[in-house]
Motif scaffolding. Structure first.
Motif, PDB file in Angstrom:
ATOM      1  N   VAL A 166       0.837  -1.203   0.000  1.00 21.12           N
ATOM      2  CA  VAL A 166       0.000   0.000   0.000  1.00 21.12           C
ATOM      3  C   VAL A 166       0.867   1.247   0.000  1.00 21.12           C
ATOM      4  CG1 VAL A 166      -1.773   1.277   1.252  1.00 21.12           C
ATOM      5  CG2 VAL A 166      -1.804  -1.225   1.262  1.00 21.12           C
ATOM      6  N   GLU A 167       0.585   2.143  -0.913  1.00 20.21           N
ATOM      7  CA  GLU A 167       1.317   3.410  -0.964  1.00 20.21           C
ATOM      8  C   GLU A 167       0.804   4.337   0.135  1.00 20.21           C
ATOM      9  OE1 GLU A 167       2.256   7.116  -4.070  1.00 20.21           O
ATOM     10  OE2 GLU A 167       1.210   5.311  -4.768  1.00 20.21           O
ATOM     11  N   VAL A 168       1.710   4.837   0.958  1.00 18.95           N
ATOM     12  CA  VAL A 168       1.340   5.710   2.079  1.00 18.95           C
ATOM     13  C   VAL A 168       2.199   6.967   2.051  1.00 18.95           C
ATOM     14  CG1 VAL A 168       0.590   3.783   3.514  1.00 18.95           C
ATOM     15  CG2 VAL A 168       2.961   4.571   3.642  1.00 18.95           C
ATOM     16  N   PRO A 169       1.741   8.040   2.668  1.00 15.01           N
ATOM     17  CA  PRO A 169       2.509   9.295   2.656  1.00 15.01           C
ATOM     18  C   PRO A 169       3.713   9.299   3.590  1.00 15.01           C
ATOM     19  CG  PRO A 169       0.474   9.591   3.866  1.00 15.01           C
ATOM     20  CD  PRO A 169       0.391   8.230   3.230  1.00 15.01           C
ATOM     21  N   ASN A 170       3.716   8.413   4.586  1.00 13.52           N
ATOM     22  CA  ASN A 170       4.795   8.469   5.583  1.00 13.52           C
ATOM     23  C   ASN A 170       5.394   7.093   5.869  1.00 13.52           C
ATOM     24  OD1 ASN A 170       4.477  11.409   6.449  1.00 13.52           O
ATOM     25  ND2 ASN A 170       2.396  10.620   6.798  1.00 13.52           N
TER      26      ASN A 170
END
Length: 263
Positions: A166-170
């Motif tokens: 999953v692509e996450v911001p942090n």
């Protein structure tokens, strides 16, 4: 306008929670057949299909000059002034999934406090929380289990390889080395709201609404992550009965699901 149309006649989904507001005032306005504005930001719209032909509800932007009461349907926790001449109420569909990352042995109190602080900071209604999501290695974490049992929240868990996709911001390199995924809280929250991870009943309940135009929704485009990860620490975690120091850190993230939880 029928004077028999009342608040109790609304076929509100059973999973929605009543929030703050002047319920008596809104009910009285509806009983008198006065104009009641409905502002629905999230949740199923199927309840509207059961409205009688003659009713006093109008939707956001319609017939504004004659509004005598207002119904909000959202995950936002609004504070209504008791001095307001316009009675207002709020329904909270259970659409928020809380992603949690925590150290081993973290107590229920610290996890609950972290969630409460995030909800207050972002004006989110705790009654709009659908459940908790985390990595599968935390499935037996006592603090999480106690909190979910007390609040009647389901606990969704996901394997590290699922979370790492999953692509996450942090993302965190430290987390990747420790648990096999660069994100637990953010990735778990996002996994919990993906359609393929919903139950069969939830997937069938597809006539839904999310208002992407309102700033209060905190939504940018199709991004379901409302709150990026926030880390909470305590300097003096309590000792367990066995004399082991409890976990001292909790990470919280929040995502919104387009379909409310029906459990």
């Amino acid at each position: 306008m029928s004077d028999e149309f009342t608040l109790e006649m609304l076929d509100i989904p059973s999973g929605w929670q009543r929030g703050e507001g002047d319920w008596t005032g809104v009910a009285a306005a509806m009983a008198r057949g006065e104009t009641v504005e409905v502002i629905q930001e999230v949740g199923s719209t199927l309840w509207q299909n059961s409205l009688p032909e003659k009713h006093s509800l109008y939707w956001d932007g319609e017939n504004l000059s004659t509004i005598k009461a207002r119904i909000w349907i959202s995950f936002t926790q609004r504070r209504f002034s008791p001095e307001s001449a316009l009675p207002k109420v709020q329904w909270h569909p259970r659409v928020l999934w809380i992603g949690i990352g925590c150290e081993r042995g973290t107590g229920r109190e610290l996890i609950e406090t972290a969630i409460k602080q995030v909800c207050r900071a972002y004006h989110l209604a705790e009654s709009a929380i659908a459940g908790i999501a985390t990595i599968d290695t935390k499935a037996g974490e006592v603090g999480l289990l106690e909190l979910c049992q007390e609040r009647n929240w389901p606990l969704k868990t996901f394997a590290a390889d699922i979370l790492s996709s999953v692509e996450v911001p942090n993302p965190s390199n430290i987390a990747a080395k420790a648990v096999g995924t660069p994100s637990v809280a953010e990735a778990a929250a996002l996994c919990a709201v993906k359609k393929e991870n919903l139950t069969a009943d939830e997937r069938e309940y597809t006539q839904i609404s999310i208002n992407h135009q309102r700033p209060s929704a905190f939504i940018c485009g199709s991004n379901a992550l409302l709150v990026p990860k926030k880390i909470f620490r305590t300097k003096n975690p309590p000792l367990s009965q066995g004399g082991v120091r409890a976990g001292s850190a909790v990470t919280v993230a929040v995502a919104v699901c387009p379909i409310e939880y029906l459990g």
